[in-house]
Design an enzyme around this catalytic site. Structure first.
Site, PDB file in Angstrom:
ATOM      1  N   GLU A 250      -0.291 -10.063  15.358  1.00  0.00           N
ATOM      2  CA  GLU A 250      -0.262 -10.440  13.942  1.00  0.00           C
ATOM      3  C   GLU A 250       1.104 -10.990  13.505  1.00  0.00           C
ATOM      4  OE1 GLU A 250      -0.732  -6.727  11.709  1.00  0.00           O
ATOM      5  OE2 GLU A 250       1.350  -6.211  12.075  1.00  0.00           O
TER       6      GLU A 250
ATOM      7  N   ARG B  77       0.055   0.509  13.944  1.00  0.00           N
ATOM      8  CA  ARG B  77       0.498  -0.710  14.622  1.00  0.00           C
ATOM      9  C   ARG B  77      -0.697  -1.334  15.338  1.00  0.00           C
ATOM     10  NH1 ARG B  77       4.140  -0.700  11.746  1.00  0.00           N
ATOM     11  NH2 ARG B  77       6.370  -0.739  12.143  1.00  0.00           N
TER      12      ARG B  77
ATOM     13  N   HIS C 224      -1.023  -6.073   6.673  1.00  0.00           N
ATOM     14  CA  HIS C 224       0.030  -5.100   7.023  1.00  0.00           C
ATOM     15  C   HIS C 224       0.800  -4.745   5.743  1.00  0.00           C
ATOM     16  CE1 HIS C 224       2.692  -3.462  10.439  1.00  0.00           C
ATOM     17  NE2 HIS C 224       2.974  -2.818   9.321  1.00  0.00           N
TER      18      HIS C 224
END
Ligand code: NAD
Length: 327
Positions: free
Chosen positions: A261, A232, A293
């Site tokens: 993000e 994360r 991600h």
């Protein structure tokens, strides 16, 4: 059971469609996220499945409860976007997803290797027919020490995969994992910081782990440390990462996620004004690899995420044992 799936992506549709054929499941897919204005429009008693790009704190959860929504599933492993303790307090049942950890572990190994072999620069050069070697000399994992922080499903799989590369592996975690004690040496965090050439993060994002990588902790690491974050973004303080790259204290960054993000990843912003200065600045360095991600993003994981999202809601509503229930 009526189930609304929000943030539904096209690649999930096939799996949702399979599940919608099961008796008793009435699925409604929405590509957009579930926002405050939509909550009161949901049918009371239905289940809601979400992904990780919107936050569900007190206001959202209170409105869900008021609207008769008490079953919530996130089709992600991480659940830092949901205030689970508040959900529990007001009687909303929440579950997350589980999927095979190999996808994220493989991606982590790829990030480590890309960083060690200066692959970003090598790739840039070949795009313009520059086949020179200057500045591209790499390092070999067998000569290095890797520190893994968090040895749950993913961290322990990274350790198992690393065992084939011949490196020394150090580990730190809240709970020791007996499955990897032959492959890695559990050490205090300070020792892991001081002795690791590469550090990879695999803890959840919690109040305790928020900004665990900051200016102070970076100063305890070796000069030239390679940092990998496929967990994360907010585990790391982005400003401290920028200073670390500028000062060359950090040798390379492999980031599948970055702080702030949420409005950016998984979207096509080519023709927009890109207003995240830290991300734009950090990602342009030759030794910073930043991806959207996507460490989780494999066919097998997406299928499991959808299955957990739907089955979890049904199981919780039937008061059956739900293996991924958080509250
Ligand atoms: P897990 O729960 O199996 O393992 C987490 C580990 O972290 C546990 O061993 C726990 O003891 C340890 N831990 C918790 N708090 C800690 C602390 N304060 N200090 C040290 N160790 C601590 O979870 P997992 O399945 O291995 O996933 C880890 C994280 O990876 C998830 O929480 C999620 O945020 C992230 N993730 C990212 C992606 C991606 O696509 N980038 C995909 C899946 C998961």
């Amino acid at each position: 059971m009526k189930i609304y799936a929000f943030e539904a992506r096209e690649d999930e549709t096939e799996y949702f469609n399979e599940l919608s054929r099961l008796p008793g499941i009435d699925l409604e897919l929405h590509s957009e996220g579930l926002t405050m204005d939509m909550i009161p429009k949901l049918s009371p008693g239905s289940g809601v499945s979400i992904l990780g790009m919107y936050n569900y704190r007190k206001p959202e959860l209170d409105l869900m409860k008021k609207s008769g929504i008490v079953y919530l599933s996130t089709r992600t492993i991480g659940y830092n976007h949901i205030d689970v303790s508040y959900a529990k307090k007001i009687g909303i049942h929440v579950c997350n997803a589980q999927y095979d950890p190999h996808g994220v572990a493989d991606y982590t190994i790829m990030m480590i290797l890309l960083c060690l072999r200066n692959y970003k620069q090598a790739l840039w050069r070949t795009q313009v027919n520059d086949y020179s070697l200057g500045g591209l000399i790499g390092r070999e994992l067998k000569d290095l020490t890797v520190g893994i922080i968090g040895t749950g499903q993913i961290g322990s799989t990274v350790i198992k995969e690393l065992s084939g590369f011949g490196c020394r592996t150090l580990a730190y975690s809240r709970r020791k994992n007996p499955g990897i004690e032959d492959l890695a040496e559990y050490v205090p965090l300070e020792k892991l910081y001081a002795e690791s050439d590469i550090i990879s993060l695999h803890t959840p994002l919690t109040d305790e782990t928020h900004h665990m990588i900051n200016a102070d902790t970076l100063s305890k690491m070796k000069k030239g440390v390679v940092l990998i974050n496929c967990a994360r973004g907010a585990l790391t303080d982005v400003k401290a990462l920028i200073s670390g790259i500028e000062s060359e204290h950090i040798g390379a960054l492999g980031l599948d996620c970055m702080e702030y993000e949420e409005d950016i990843v998984h979207r096509d912003l080519k023709t927009d004004i890109f207003a995240n200065r830290d991300m734009a600045y950090l990602r342009q360095f030759k030794n910073v690899i930043h991806t959207q991600h996507m460490a989780f993003y494999t066919d097998s994981a997406v299928k499991s995420m959808v299955h957990c999202g739907v089955h979890g809601l049904v199981e919780m509503s039937l008061k059956k044992n739900c293996a991924t229930q958080l509250c």
